[in-house]
Design an enzyme around this catalytic site. Structure first.
Site, mmCIF file in Angstrom:
data_model
loop_
_atom_site.group_PDB
_atom_site.id
_atom_site.type_symbol
_atom_site.label_atom_id
_atom_site.label_comp_id
_atom_site.label_asym_id
_atom_site.label_seq_id
_atom_site.Cartn_x
_atom_site.Cartn_y
_atom_site.Cartn_z
ATOM 1 N N HIS A 46 69.812 152.169 -39.623
ATOM 2 C CA HIS A 46 69.093 151.844 -38.387
ATOM 3 C C HIS A 46 70.049 151.239 -37.358
ATOM 4 C CE1 HIS A 46 64.699 151.687 -39.955
ATOM 5 N NE2 HIS A 46 65.409 152.582 -40.626
ATOM 6 N N GLU A 48 69.819 148.690 -35.349
ATOM 7 C CA GLU A 48 69.975 147.239 -35.409
ATOM 8 C C GLU A 48 70.922 146.830 -36.539
ATOM 9 O OE1 GLU A 48 65.503 147.868 -34.458
ATOM 10 O OE2 GLU A 48 67.105 148.962 -35.473
ATOM 11 N N CYS A 76 61.563 147.689 -36.888
ATOM 12 C CA CYS A 76 60.707 147.807 -38.070
ATOM 13 C C CYS A 76 60.792 146.499 -38.869
ATOM 14 C CB CYS A 76 61.157 148.984 -38.922
ATOM 15 S SG CYS A 76 62.757 148.740 -39.741
ATOM 16 N N CYS A 79 64.371 145.730 -40.149
ATOM 17 C CA CYS A 79 65.286 145.260 -39.111
ATOM 18 C C CYS A 79 64.882 143.888 -38.585
ATOM 19 C CB CYS A 79 65.372 146.281 -37.988
ATOM 20 S SG CYS A 79 66.203 147.800 -38.523
#
Length: 141
Positions: A46, A48, A76, A79
């Site tokens: 991801h 992040e 999410c 994260c």
């Protein structure tokens, strides 16, 4: 947020879900990241998490206490928890993620009083962030 959008475009160019993130310290970009789940074949790819990994490498510390994060899509749960663990100061996201966003799902990991660190999480409503995502998913349907 403009730089996070650039990162989202980089992800899109790689046929990744176009999400981008930047971490800012003292008004300067410390680290950047974009989705690389397909490229790395990793659920951890991801934007992040990529940005956090780069920022901690640059600072030599897992603590990002004075850092602000700009991300094109609402984080999410994974994260949001990583941002909490990294002790970031604030997170600004471009559009909500009604299906998987930590805030939209009511998880509120960023301001849970039971956790040892809380941070601000703010949706700044950048239409361009949603447009990039919509365009990407239209090509997939």
């Amino acid at each position: 947020m403009t730089e996070a959008i650039r990162e989202a475009r980089r992800a899109h160019a790689k046929d990744e879900v176009p999400v981008g993130a930047v971490i800012v310290l003292d008004g300067k970009i410390l680290a950047r990241g974009h989705n690389v789940r397909e490229e790395k074949q990793s659920v951890l790819g991801h934007a992040e998490l990529e940005a956090i990994a780069r920022a901690t490498k640059k600072t030599g510390s897992w603590r990002l206490e004075d850092c602000d994060v700009y991300v094109t899509l609402e984080p999410c749960a994974m994260c949001a928890a990583a941002l909490q663990q990294a002790r970031v100061r604030r997170v600004f996201y471009g559009v909500p993620d009604l299906k998987a966003g930590a805030v939209s799902l009511g998880l509120r990991l960023h301001d849970n009083p039971k956790l040892n660190h809380r941070y601000e999480m703010t949706c700044v409503e950048r239409q361009e962030c949603g447009t990039i995502l919509s365009a990407f998913f239209q090509t997939k349907r």
